[in-house]
Enzyme design. Structure first.
Site, short mmCIF file in Angstrom:
data_model
loop_
_atom_site.label_atom_id
_atom_site.label_comp_id
_atom_site.label_asym_id
_atom_site.label_seq_id
_atom_site.Cartn_x
_atom_site.Cartn_y
_atom_site.Cartn_z
CG HIS A 292 44.26 -27.16 -4.85
ND1 HIS A 292 44.04 -28.16 -6.31
CD2 HIS A 292 45.78 -27.19 -5.04
CE1 HIS A 292 44.67 -27.88 -6.54
NE2 HIS A 292 45.66 -27.65 -6.11
CE LYS B 294 54.50 -21.01 20.08
NZ LYS B 294 53.99 -22.59 20.31
CD GLU C 89 55.93 -22.98 16.74
OE1 GLU C 89 55.89 -22.14 17.68
OE2 GLU C 89 55.53 -23.57 16.39
CG ASN D 222 51.20 -35.11 38.58
OD1 ASN D 222 50.81 -34.65 39.50
ND2 ASN D 222 52.55 -34.92 38.51
N GLY D 223 49.01 -38.04 35.84
CA GLY D 223 48.85 -39.42 35.30
C GLY D 223 47.40 -39.23 34.69
CD1 TRP E 139 46.28 -28.04 32.24
CD2 TRP E 139 45.27 -29.94 31.71
NE1 TRP E 139 45.73 -28.19 30.79
CE2 TRP E 139 45.05 -29.64 30.46
CE3 TRP E 139 45.70 -31.84 31.36
CZ2 TRP E 139 44.84 -30.77 28.74
CZ3 TRP E 139 44.91 -32.26 29.63
CH2 TRP E 139 44.85 -31.14 29.25
NE ARG F 297 55.23 -30.31 35.65
CZ ARG F 297 55.80 -31.28 35.30
NH1 ARG F 297 56.97 -30.87 35.44
NH2 ARG F 297 54.90 -32.27 34.92
CD GLU G 222 50.30 -22.98 21.66
OE1 GLU G 222 50.82 -23.92 22.25
OE2 GLU G 222 50.96 -22.02 21.10
CE LYS H 247 56.80 -24.12 27.87
NZ LYS H 247 56.68 -23.84 27.04
CB CYS I 267 49.36 -32.49 36.65
SG CYS I 267 47.73 -33.00 36.49
#
Length: 616
Positions: free
Chosen positions: A512, A493, A489, A108-109, A73, A27, A496, A611, A2
């Protein structure tokens, strides 16, 4: 996550509002909109990109000197035009006809008590057109309005529970914008001409418009008018906040010769590391702040709090801190930490890691740790003016520059560089770092930019791998020791931005459970540096081959792992010892990028993601 831009000016402010939204696109968002005063409340909204909104604004000839704009968002309500901001207040009169309201607002929020507020406002005749929690605020302010918009805001925020950054204006006071922040960032931009002032989510939105920035503090309210402004604290007392000169260069948001921001940011890593380490002549506590020496001498353990990619950088740092600095270290997912009973230790150094410095979960975790009496705090952060830097006693500010791609790349490697410096500093303060050791580690760090350039030269080989991965729907990543977080990581990626399901495991855990997934259709990426665990890792790789799995191995030049049937090897240029995670992650970033490119996904703005995560 946002974005807000708002302004009051003597000139047409719409081009600046739209341009500000374009600079906030990094963002993450799924709808956008702009509203202005033009003999009443006028707006345009879109569920497409800001470029489409700009075309709509031009077609509608939307102009005005007072306005607000937003990228959303979705949290409450699906991405749809009726849920997009800005929202207008409206209700029903005695005849049940829709009565146009007075107030326009962006937010925002998350407002946690929106259901009870909605019910109360509906009982008063307010009509809700969206599923958003934001619409509650605009109707609430309208219900409280009695000729003074700022007074309505003051009365409204007292009733709100949750997190918010708010900007609003009223058609009855056309040269005024009011704002408030609690748990979500908001800045004030002081105009240099046209008697104008601004509100925005961050300084990047105002690049080229003003460099005079006031960072509003938690609980602040602000009243903007032509040529003047006032700031009030959470007790609604008038306060003075420092005006800082902030050079947020819009050029950082230009692609140049690259196809995507993610690609650009991957290739900026040598420069970002060099900038992050610039000026460091030796290891001294003062790298982290004037109080660092006393803090480091007093602590007996480290607690790292972070989310997502930053959490994985903390997981790598745990290996460094315990093996080099010999200090007990715990790493916690910030979004979970404050919701469990933990045993506080006042001798703990609480380290937060965040790219933006505004990550809601990490800020909340920091405040929780402080509430438990753990007051020795340090942040590794990319934004010097952020809430995290202001709230921590110590800081190391990385210099990655603006990172626009949602999938973090250069922020991650610069975080690792900052964390390695912290490791060396704590090792020195605890008597575990000799002069020779310090010199060797600093030499290796100074060589990192050149080493990264050599790794980036492997891109053609990674592209070859990506052609195979683009046809898959699942992938497995393996690593051992401090390279297990690098496997995590790499998996993050890939999922994502390519939307391929990917998981990462410590290679020793294969037998396992995860080995049941291995078939010829499951590519298995293996991070294989030539370290103390290489022979163990080779045995794990044999387990994969024995089940028909296909291996894709990032091997050091001297690890004696060769290409063969079912084994694809990319050789790293050199063995980099404890700093090798910074090098091994780069091919995994490139693999995700080129796989996503081959699958035709939106690389820089992957679906459902943002973001800067400023809500819980």
């Amino acid at each position: 996550m946002c974005g807000i831009v708002a302004a009051v000016s003597m000139r047409n402010i719409v081009p600046i509002l739209v341009q500000g939204l374009q600079r906030l696109e990094y963002r993450g968002y799924d709808s956008c909109g702009v509203a202005v005063y033009a003999d009443g409340l006028k707006r345009a909204r879109s569920t497409s990109r800001v470029a489409e909104l700009q075309a709509q604004v031009s077609a509608d000839k939307l102009e005005g000197g007072t306005g607000i704009a937003h990228t959303r968002w979705a949290t409450h309500g699906a991405p749809a035009v009726h849920n997009a901001h800005p929202h207008f207040s409206h209700g029903t009169g005695a005849s049940s006809a829709i009565r146009p309201g007075k107030v326009a607002l962006v937010h925002n929020g998350i407002i946690e008590n929106h259901d009870e507020l909605r019910a109360a406002l509906q009982a008063k005749g307010y009509v809700f057109e969206s599923q958003t929690d934001t619409e509650v605020i605009v109707h609430l302010m309208d219900s409280l309005y009695d000729g003074d918009l700022f007074e309505a805001l003051k009365a409204a925020v007292v009733q709100l529970r949750g997190a918010y950054a708010i900007a609003a204006f009223c058609k009855d006071e056309p040269h005024r914008v009011v704002g408030a922040r609690a748990g979500s960032p908001l800045i004030l931009g002081v105009g240099n001409a046209h008697s104008e002032n601004f509100l925005a989510s961050d300084a990047m939105a105002l690049a080229g418009v003003t460099d005079q920035i006031v960072y509003l503090e938690e609980g602040d309210l602000v009243d903007l008018q032509l040529g003047k402004y006032w700031v009030f604290d959470r007790q609604h007392k008038k306060v003075e906040r420092e005006v800082k000169t902030v050079h947020a260069h819009s050029g950082a948001a230009e692609l140049g010769p690259y196809r995507h921001y993610m690609q650009k940011e991957i290739f900026e890593q040598p420069r970002a590391i060099a900038d992050t380490l610039e000026g460091i002549k030796g290891i001294v506590p003062e790298l982290f702040g004037d109080q660092a020496r006393g803090v480091f001498e007093a602590i007996d353990s480290v607690l790292i709090l972070a989310c997502g990619t930053s959490y994985y950088s903390g997981c790598v740092a745990k290996y460094w801190l315990e093996s080099i600095a010999r200090i007990p270290t715990q790493v916690e997912v910030a979004s979970e930490y404050r919701y469990r009973d933990s045993v506080p230790n006042p001798g703990t150094l609480v380290v937060t890691i965040t790219q933006s410095g505004e990550t809601a979960d990490t800020l909340a975790a920091l405040r929780h740790a402080q509430s438990l009496g753990m007051m020795q705090t340090l942040t590794i952060c990319n934004v010097a003016t952020s809430a995290m830097v202001r709230e921590c006693k110590l800081a190391y500010v990385t210099r990655a520059g603006v990172e626009i791609g949602v999938a973090s790349t250069k922020a991650f490697t610069t975080q690792l560089a900052g964390l390695f410096l912290l490791t060396l500093t704590l090792a020195q303060s605890r008597g575990h770092l000799s002069e020779a050791g310090e010199a060797a580690h600093l030499k290796a760090m100074r060589h990192l930019p050149a080493a990264l350039q050599a790794v980036l030269a492997l891109e053609p080989q990674v592209i070859s791998w990506s052609e195979d991965f683009a046809k898959k729907e699942n992938a497995l990543f393996l690593g051992r020791g401090m390279h297990y977080p690098i496997a995590l990581e790499g998996a993050l990626k890939l999922k994502e931005i390519s939307y391929i399901h990917a998981e990462a495991y410590p290679a020793g855990e294969l037998k396992h459970g995860p080995l049941a997934l291995v078939t010829s259709a499951m590519p298995v990426v293996t991070v294989a540096p030539n370290d103390a665990l290489i022979e163990k890792l080779k045995s794990n790789m044999q387990e994969v081959r024995a089940r028909g799995g296909v291996l894709y191995v990032l091997a050091d030049a001297d690890s004696r792992i060769d290409n063969s049937e079912g084994v694809h090897v990319i050789r790293m240029p050199e063995n980099y010892g404890p700093l090798s995670p910074l090098l091994h992650v780069v091919p995994l970033q490139l693999l995700a990028y080129h796989t996503a490119l081959a699958r035709g996904t939106d690389v820089d703005k992957p679906r459902n993601l943002a973001k800067s995560v400023t809500v819980e």
